[in-house]
Design an enzyme around this catalytic site. Sequence first.
Site, short mmCIF file in Angstrom:
data_model
loop_
_atom_site.label_atom_id
_atom_site.label_comp_id
_atom_site.label_asym_id
_atom_site.label_seq_id
_atom_site.Cartn_x
_atom_site.Cartn_y
_atom_site.Cartn_z
N GLU B 60 0.81 -1.22 0.00
CA GLU B 60 0.00 0.00 0.00
C GLU B 60 0.84 1.27 0.00
OE1 GLU B 60 -0.63 -2.61 1.95
OE2 GLU B 60 -2.51 -3.36 1.10
N HIS B 129 -9.96 -5.44 8.70
CA HIS B 129 -10.37 -5.03 7.36
C HIS B 129 -11.24 -3.78 7.41
CE1 HIS B 129 -9.04 -9.01 6.19
NE2 HIS B 129 -9.29 -8.74 4.93
#
Lengths: 367, 325
Positions: B60, B129
């Site tokens: 990321e 998540h």
Amino acid sequence: MAQEKIDFAAILNEEAQEFKEIQILNEAGEIVAPDLVPDLSDEQLVNLLTKMVWARTLDQRSTALNRQGRLGFYAPTAGHEASQVASELAMDKQDFLLPRYRDVPELILHGLPLYQAFLWSRGHQAGNEYPAELQALPPQIIIGAQYVQAAGVALGIKKNNKPQVAYAYTGDGGTSEGDFYEGINFAGHFKAPAIFVVENNGFAISVPRSAQTAAKTLAQKAVAAGIPGIVVDGMDALAVYQAMASARAWAVAGNGPVLIETMTYRYGPHTLSGDDPKRYRTPEMDQLWLSRDPLIRMRKYLTAKNLWSEDQETALVEQFKAEIKAAIDQADQIAPQKVSDFLKNTYQNAPQNIQEELQKFNQREAK
Amino acid sequence: MTQKTMIQAITDGLAAELAADDKVMVFGEDVGKNGGVFRATEGLQAKFGEEKVFDTPLAESGIGGLAIGLALQGFRPVPEIQFFGFILETMDSIGGQMSRMRYRMGNTRQMPITIRAPFGGGVHTPEMHSDNFEGLITQFPGMRVVVPSNPKDAKGLLISSIKSDDPVLFLEHMKLYRSFREEVPDEAYEIPLDQAAVVRSGKDVTIVTYGAMVREAVKAADELAQQQIDAEIIDLRTIAPLDTKTIIDSVIKTGRVVVVQEAQRQAGVGNQVISEISQRAILNLQAPIGFVAAPDTPFPFGQAESLWLPNAQDIVAKVQDTVNF
């Protein structure tokens, strides 16, 4: 306990064998790798040493200006001249430079006006108002960020079909950042034209290179990203130039990135903000590296070619000092900063909170 | 007009901008052939090609750096962060780098980046998540943080975000992706990034909220109407910068307010809203400001979500407290 059936010691040894330091010009100013000598005209060779003398002069003057309180943050560069100047001169003006805080000489050589570099050091926004044509970012402070961004710039260059590269600098400590790996890995995957330079000067502030990683070289980290990595003598301007020029040709041809580790040393402290190298370096170590000085060997090389003289250098130093004085005077002329300008520069169009604060600061600044 | 879910409206918006502007690039983990784990980029690679819609390695921070670098080369990057729980890996790219680029470089450079990420609770994802970290990102001046609550807004706000020359974090609530359909115009349209919406007019109390809690607030308002309590609902739509004016106008009108967020009570967007109301309209209030938020624990395990997430009943109870004060 099971026996060790795989010879890990041999594997480790084999891995470490691959990365031999490339040197072209030795300490005595002699060519030791004739096949690798870069194809530079006499004029270009003189320019290379001239710019190294300029960088050394700038370092000395910046240190003095800092002590006089006329300059702010400063990270000394003496010792890095071959690594910084030769790497920059091997690049094209349209290539995109992503420097870190010690790479101010490269930024200036790439086109940043000197007075703006001084303004950056002082902490004035005008130092970062880059001309539209300047293909560079201001010095990165969050070490590692310039590596992931270089991958993006390089991918953009590739998508725009431009015959250019992105080139980013970090130090030996920077290779321990996760972003270092993400950057070289992304660029490798996309075959993006990026050149990653690691200026290995042996210390991340005080922590020695040996305490950063078990890897024998930093260049071998390239293997994990599937890209070429090389080690060059970072005190040898010809070796650095050749490495960068070759890497540039490789990258522009569409082969992807290259990682270059330059073995160098900073004679001064990490920055002038209180670091004392005596805490972590020995005088013997300093002496060893001073004997490898990049300027001395280039002087010897060019003097032997009848391309350089002491008088010539003395005149250049005086010229550079005058230019530096003019630039610091120019920096003094810049108007003080205004919070209202900061507010205007935060969003393209000022939202409600910024409008309110603008009103307040416009009134305050009108007084 | 076609009936669409929010995820379809988002795909629509991405397709509209990919078609309209050659510089738009959609990338991230699994966004190519796979069409994204939620299928938000379904069919886009096939339609617009691998040059414009592409997968990245799984990293990321690398995705954040890629976006910044592409923006410096004149592109309009629209990266996807697969789940908002993974956003912490991009924190330097967002907070340290793209949000301050315009400021840092004296308005000589800009970062027209839109980071999309599914967020919020209620769909029983594995741990780490979901998460409601949106308040963190609102602390970075220079960032815009956009949270649509319905399909029509999602498309218009997404198109505006992509067209914006400021960096935008565009948060898509996972529970809203497929939970309902509504009419969404087929053509491209924009919704301003600095205007909250009054989604229901009322005179007795103002409910200020955003994201999935807008639906809960509407359910609560329906129930409150049975009790002769007429609630006005403000959907913030953009949580940074805030449209304070719309909030204050409403609070002055109703004299009572309940702020609702799905995120934990500590810090966060709701407290900023409460602060603005306190500073600007406290003398217009007839009752203390009500606050409905999740408990101050980390985001719950999947099976505990219903015990933890605020809902319509919590809102009804808090509004009753405020009205009966």
